[in-house]
Design an enzyme around this catalytic site. Structure first.
Site, mmCIF file in Angstrom:
data_model
loop_
_atom_site.group_PDB
_atom_site.id
_atom_site.type_symbol
_atom_site.label_atom_id
_atom_site.label_comp_id
_atom_site.label_asym_id
_atom_site.label_seq_id
_atom_site.Cartn_x
_atom_site.Cartn_y
_atom_site.Cartn_z
ATOM 1 N N PRO A 45 0.716 -1.271 -0.134
ATOM 2 C CA PRO A 45 -0.315 0.327 -0.209
ATOM 3 C C PRO A 45 0.778 1.794 0.306
ATOM 4 C CG PRO A 45 -0.704 -1.223 1.448
ATOM 5 C CD PRO A 45 0.452 -1.856 1.156
ATOM 6 N N TYR A 46 1.527 1.175 0.848
ATOM 7 C CA TYR A 46 2.658 2.673 1.005
ATOM 8 C C TYR A 46 3.205 2.809 0.077
ATOM 9 C CZ TYR A 46 6.331 5.490 2.797
ATOM 10 O OH TYR A 46 7.671 6.475 2.832
ATOM 11 N N ALA A 47 3.747 1.535 -0.704
ATOM 12 C CA ALA A 47 4.632 1.888 -1.976
ATOM 13 C C ALA A 47 4.071 1.645 -3.193
ATOM 14 C CB ALA A 47 5.206 -0.139 -2.332
ATOM 15 N N LYS A 83 3.143 5.625 -3.317
ATOM 16 C CA LYS A 83 4.719 6.369 -3.757
ATOM 17 C C LYS A 83 4.931 6.348 -5.111
ATOM 18 C CE LYS A 83 6.031 8.203 0.276
ATOM 19 N NZ LYS A 83 6.045 9.896 0.626
#
Length: 280
Positions: free
Chosen positions: A146-148, A151
């Site tokens: 999710p974070y990647a 980004k």
């Protein structure tokens, strides 16, 4: 004391990279409008040339008020530093869509909203947009999906915007930190622990080993990462440079991983990441 002649906006300035950047840019002689979410954070951050503003970048009213504040100031907007973000991480199978949406609401749509609100002032003053990326925006490790993903999305937004506004003298720069010692590390661990508790028994059987490796990895980031002031110094340089690069890395891991991601085949990179996380 001379009144600064230029403004800069820094979102997510309560702690970590955002706080260090607000303080550094104030020392550079800029008047910093520092976005924070809580009044107590605003009181701690207030200083010479640092003007805290209550700013939730997912709140349309807050974003509109920020645009009005900048438009009504009369000074040139030298730069916008899009730093606000959150870290929600778990295996793809286990994470509910509402958590994916929350990650993107803050780390993608919120940043786009702020950029759109301030772009007229940036264009008028030939200012800069500085987007704080991550190594995760170039290499997606297991359970960092999710974070990647957020980004990676902002990498694409940054590229598109840079190509759209270059002819008007506006620079768009991505800062790519590796491991940095920030409060996001602690909140990321707490969030991952909460999410893992909601997994089904079958999912626990599949992913408990991975989540334990993920937590070890994040703890290593907190222990071995560079100080946020190092990132702030790079951001300061990107704002001051006559002709900035389109991307800057922060920290030795980012300097190594980013070029490596361009040349190493996917399968080999998969094995390297598993070995790094001690999943073999």
């Amino acid at each position: 004391m001379t009144r600064p002649s230029e403004l800069v906006v820094v979102t997510g300035a309560s702690t970590g990279i955002g706080r260090a950047t607000a303080q550094r840019l104030a020392l550079d002689g800029l008047h910093v409008l520092a976005g924070v979410r809580r009044q107590e954070d605003a009181e701690r951050l207030a200083a010479v040339n640092v003007e805290p503003l209550i700013l939730d970048i997912t709140n349309d009213d807050h974003v509109a008020a920020l645009g009005e504040r900048v438009a009504g100031d009369g000074r040139r907007l030298r730069a916008l530093v899009n730093n606000a973000g959150i870290a929600i991480n778990a295996p793809v199978e286990t994470l509910e869509l509402k958590e994916w949406r929350r990650q993107f609401d803050v780390s993608v749509f919120g940043q786009i909203a702020v950029t759109r609100a301030l772009l007229p002032a940036i264009l008028a003053g030939t200012g800069r947009v500085i987007n704080i990326g991550s190594v995760a925006g170039r290499v997606a490790m297991p359970s960092f999906g999710p974070y990647a993903a957020a980004k990676f999305a902002m990498e694409a937004v940054s590229d598109a915007l840079r190509r759209e506004v270059a002819e008007f003298g506006v620079e768009v720069v991505v800062i790519t930190p590796g491991a940095v010692r920030t409060n996001m590390t602690e909140s990321g661990i707490a969030t991952a622990t909460r999410l893992s508790e909601g997994m089904t028994p079958e999912q626990h059987g599949r992913y408990d080993k991975l989540m334990a490796a993920f937590l070890r990895q994040v703890e290593a980031f907190a222990r071995d990462g560079v100080e946020p002031e190092r990132a702030a110094a790079v951001i300061s340089r990107a704002i001051a440079a006559r002709k900035p690069r389109t991307r800057y890395t922060v920290g030795p891991d980012a300097a190594m991983v980013v070029p490596l991601s361009r040349i190493v085949p996917d399968r080999l990179l998969d094995r390297v990441l598993r070995r790094q996380m001690k999943l073999n």
